[in-house]
Design an enzyme around this catalytic site. Structure first.
Site, PDB file in Angstrom:
ATOM      1  N   ASP A  12       1.139  33.620 -67.884  1.00  0.00           N
ATOM      2  CA  ASP A  12       1.116  33.506 -66.424  1.00  0.00           C
ATOM      3  C   ASP A  12       0.405  34.729 -65.840  1.00  0.00           C
ATOM      4  O   ASP A  12       0.915  35.848 -65.929  1.00  0.00           O
ATOM      5  CB  ASP A  12       2.556  33.424 -65.907  1.00  0.00           C
ATOM      6  CG  ASP A  12       2.655  32.842 -64.509  1.00  0.00           C
ATOM      7  OD1 ASP A  12       1.632  32.812 -63.814  1.00  0.00           O
ATOM      8  OD2 ASP A  12       3.757  32.424 -64.113  1.00  0.00           O
ATOM      9  N   ASP A  13      -0.777  34.532 -65.282  1.00  0.00           N
ATOM     10  CA  ASP A  13      -1.551  35.607 -64.648  1.00  0.00           C
ATOM     11  C   ASP A  13      -2.113  36.606 -65.664  1.00  0.00           C
ATOM     12  O   ASP A  13      -2.106  37.818 -65.427  1.00  0.00           O
ATOM     13  CB  ASP A  13      -0.714  36.390 -63.621  1.00  0.00           C
ATOM     14  CG  ASP A  13      -0.226  35.549 -62.462  1.00  0.00           C
ATOM     15  OD1 ASP A  13      -0.605  34.372 -62.390  1.00  0.00           O
ATOM     16  OD2 ASP A  13       0.525  36.078 -61.623  1.00  0.00           O
ATOM     17  N   CYS A  52      -1.042  29.063 -59.949  1.00  0.00           N
ATOM     18  CA  CYS A  52      -0.212  28.453 -60.986  1.00  0.00           C
ATOM     19  C   CYS A  52      -0.130  26.929 -60.963  1.00  0.00           C
ATOM     20  O   CYS A  52      -0.610  26.249 -61.869  1.00  0.00           O
ATOM     21  CB  CYS A  52       1.210  29.005 -60.901  1.00  0.00           C
ATOM     22  SG  CYS A  52       1.340  30.788 -60.879  1.00  0.00           S
ATOM     23  N   HIS A 107       7.051  24.526 -62.768  1.00  0.00           N
ATOM     24  CA  HIS A 107       6.313  24.682 -61.512  1.00  0.00           C
ATOM     25  C   HIS A 107       5.506  23.451 -61.120  1.00  0.00           C
ATOM     26  O   HIS A 107       4.442  23.561 -60.514  1.00  0.00           O
ATOM     27  CB  HIS A 107       5.398  25.914 -61.569  1.00  0.00           C
ATOM     28  CG  HIS A 107       5.166  26.505 -60.205  1.00  0.00           C
ATOM     29  ND1 HIS A 107       4.296  27.544 -59.977  1.00  0.00           N
ATOM     30  CD2 HIS A 107       5.710  26.191 -58.994  1.00  0.00           C
ATOM     31  CE1 HIS A 107       4.301  27.856 -58.691  1.00  0.00           C
ATOM     32  NE2 HIS A 107       5.149  27.043 -58.072  1.00  0.00           N
ATOM     33  N   ASP A 244      -2.723  30.502 -67.103  1.00  0.00           N
ATOM     34  CA  ASP A 244      -2.874  29.521 -66.032  1.00  0.00           C
ATOM     35  C   ASP A 244      -3.922  29.907 -64.993  1.00  0.00           C
ATOM     36  O   ASP A 244      -4.451  29.052 -64.288  1.00  0.00           O
ATOM     37  CB  ASP A 244      -1.531  29.244 -65.356  1.00  0.00           C
ATOM     38  CG  ASP A 244      -0.894  30.483 -64.726  1.00  0.00           C
ATOM     39  OD1 ASP A 244      -1.419  31.599 -64.916  1.00  0.00           O
ATOM     40  OD2 ASP A 244       0.144  30.325 -64.052  1.00  0.00           O
ATOM     41  N   ASN A 245      -4.233  31.185 -64.866  1.00  0.00           N
ATOM     42  CA  ASN A 245      -5.260  31.671 -63.948  1.00  0.00           C
ATOM     43  C   ASN A 245      -5.531  33.124 -64.287  1.00  0.00           C
ATOM     44  O   ASN A 245      -4.929  33.681 -65.218  1.00  0.00           O
ATOM     45  CB  ASN A 245      -4.837  31.512 -62.476  1.00  0.00           C
ATOM     46  CG  ASN A 245      -3.433  31.972 -62.182  1.00  0.00           C
ATOM     47  OD1 ASN A 245      -2.553  31.164 -61.903  1.00  0.00           O
ATOM     48  ND2 ASN A 245      -3.188  33.275 -62.257  1.00  0.00           N
TER      49      ASN A 245
END
Length: 461
Positions: A12-13, A52, A107, A244-245
């Site tokens: 995540d990130d 996300c 999410h 995710d990004n």
């Protein structure tokens, strides 16, 4: 040979620059570095969005997020909800006889049981359904039953659950989607990991904390790989790691999270390369070469059809897929690769004039962010925090009308040649007016198509 298992690990990130192998050793990621060397390393791998929930929707469905209804991160508004008619990767593999498990962050629908992972193709779920959790004061949803923190660090909890899942299902084909929430806010890490991160010049405390969080996650990846090895199934397991990004940048003073990201412009929340170009590592000793670097484009939407081809299962019927099967490319063989990709994200109702991009081969058109399209009401911010620390106080989404907003005239579009200028330093829009105009029209046509599909989603609320 039996059908391969699939382990899809999602950070995540996390950006390219968060890997020790890509940042000169600022961070400690020996297991991920080994994956990059032993498997297939993707250098132009793109997330489905710069934030996300929409990005995860693209990964799970093989479709642009606008089509699926998951257009923003605010679960308190229901804007993260994956439409009930969507077929997920879990649904597809479950129908093909795979045992499916999701561990970590979902999410894609937090407040309605119809959007629970157990209803979206996953036999087993242990994690949280919203956008983030405290790493120590956490709440774990285990197939609908809630348990409170037992004092363990949340990354370790997900690692332990993943290793247990593999051991329990080692004799049958399985799909394990392990979605660590590291290194997403809040920035918390065990003391021993923080102490192991060098106090190098220029690293703020926040960045050192992020590297400590990544160090712990990397150890979890190592433990999972060791479990696959101990069970004798590592060679016939497709092991994928991505994010995710791009990395979250920003903050003030010592809380600044800006760090090395291989020179890419931008970060999480915008559609410059730094926000959407993400790590992509895949290892499958029985089915893919070792030590291969792939420079062709791959997008989150490609994973669903590619994995369907790898395991020999049917694709979801009745839905427009935006991805293509790139398994030949991963094998180093000739094959079709989609070279036209689109992104767009802002708060609340999407607007194509803000924060949008279109990649067509080497060329990339970019519409910069309109600041007013990113504003969030104080109430929605309060609800978002309450969902993490006092979820029992929020029983339904905020159904009030979206805030009124007046958007100014958008900035002019920008144009980059990504092959020659991957860091997006030279805007060529003035030099290429015809190309810019054509690509802008194609971006608008794409948006009209996918947004019309979003509007056709039945009112599920």
């Amino acid at each position: 040979m039996s059908r391969p298992n699939i382990v899809l690990v999602l950070a995540d990130d996390m950006g390219y620059g968060d890997f020790g192998i890509f940042n000169g050793g600022l961070s400690q990621t020996p297991n991920l570095d080994r994956l990059a060397c032993e498997g297939v390393c993707l250098t132009q791998h793109y997330a489905g969005s710069c934030v996300c929930a929409p990005s995860r929707a693209a990964l799970m469905t093989g479709r642009y997020p606008h089509r699926t209804g998951a257009v923003d991160t605010y679960e308190g508004r229901g804007l993260d909800r994956l439409a009930l008619a969507e077929v997920t990767m879990g649904d597809m593999l479950q129908a093909a006889g795979y045992v499916t498990g999701l561990l970590g962050k979902w999410h894609l629908g937090a407040l309605d049981p119809r959007y629970h992972p157990n209803q979206r193709g996953f036999d087993e779920f242990a994690g949280f359904r919203g956008g983030w959790q405290d790493y120590y004061d956490w709440r774990l949803d285990r197939n609908g039953s809630i348990s409170r923190s037992d004092g363990r660090y949340l990354t370790d909890v997900f690692t332990d659950e993943a290793c247990d899942f593999v051991r329990r299902h080692q004799r049958e084909p399985f799909f394990l989607h392990l979605t660590y929430n590291a290194p997403h806010f809040p920035f918390q890490a065990p003391d021993e990991d923080l102490a192991a991160v060098p106090d190098a010049a220029g690293l703020t405390h926040a960045v050192r904390m992020i590297y400590a969080m990544i160090r712990r996650m990397d150890a979890g990846v190592g433990a999972l790989l060791e479990t696959l090895e101990d069970c004798g199934i590592v060679n016939n397991t497709i092991f994928i790691f991505t994010s995710d990004n791009g990395p979250q940048f920003g903050g003030e003073g010592d809380q600044c999270t800006t760090r090395h990201n291989c020179g890419f412009n931008g970060s999480k929340c915008n559609v410059y390369e730094g926000g959407i170009r993400v790590p992509g590592l895949v290892r499958w000793p029985d089915g893919l070469p070792s030590g291969l670097q792939v420079d062709a484009m791959m997008h989150f939407c490609d994973w669903l059809p590619t994995l369907a081809s790898a395991v020999g299962c049917d694709l979801p019927a009745g839905k427009t897929l935006d991805g293509c099967n790139v398994l030949p490319m991963l094998r180093g063989e000739p094959g079709d690769v989609c070279t036209r990709r689109f992104w767009q994200w802002n708060r609340y109702t999407p607007v194509v004039q803000s924060n949008a991009a279109f990649r067509d081969g080497d060329w990339k058109l970019l519409r910069p962010v309109i600041r007013e399209s990113m504003a969030v009401t104080p109430l929605d911010g309060q609800i978002d925090r309450a969902l993490k620390y006092a979820p029992e106080t929020v029983t339904d989404i905020n159904r009030e009308p979206e805030p009124e907003r007046i958007l100014p005239e958008p900035p002019p579009p920008m144009l980059f040649n990504i092959r020659e200028d991957p860091c997006e330093l030279r805007d060529l829009a003035a030099d290429e007016p015809d190309r810019t105009a054509r690509m802008l029209t194609e971006l608008e046509n794409w948006f009209e198509e996918v947004d019309a599909e979003r509007h056709a989603i039945p009112d599920e609320w």
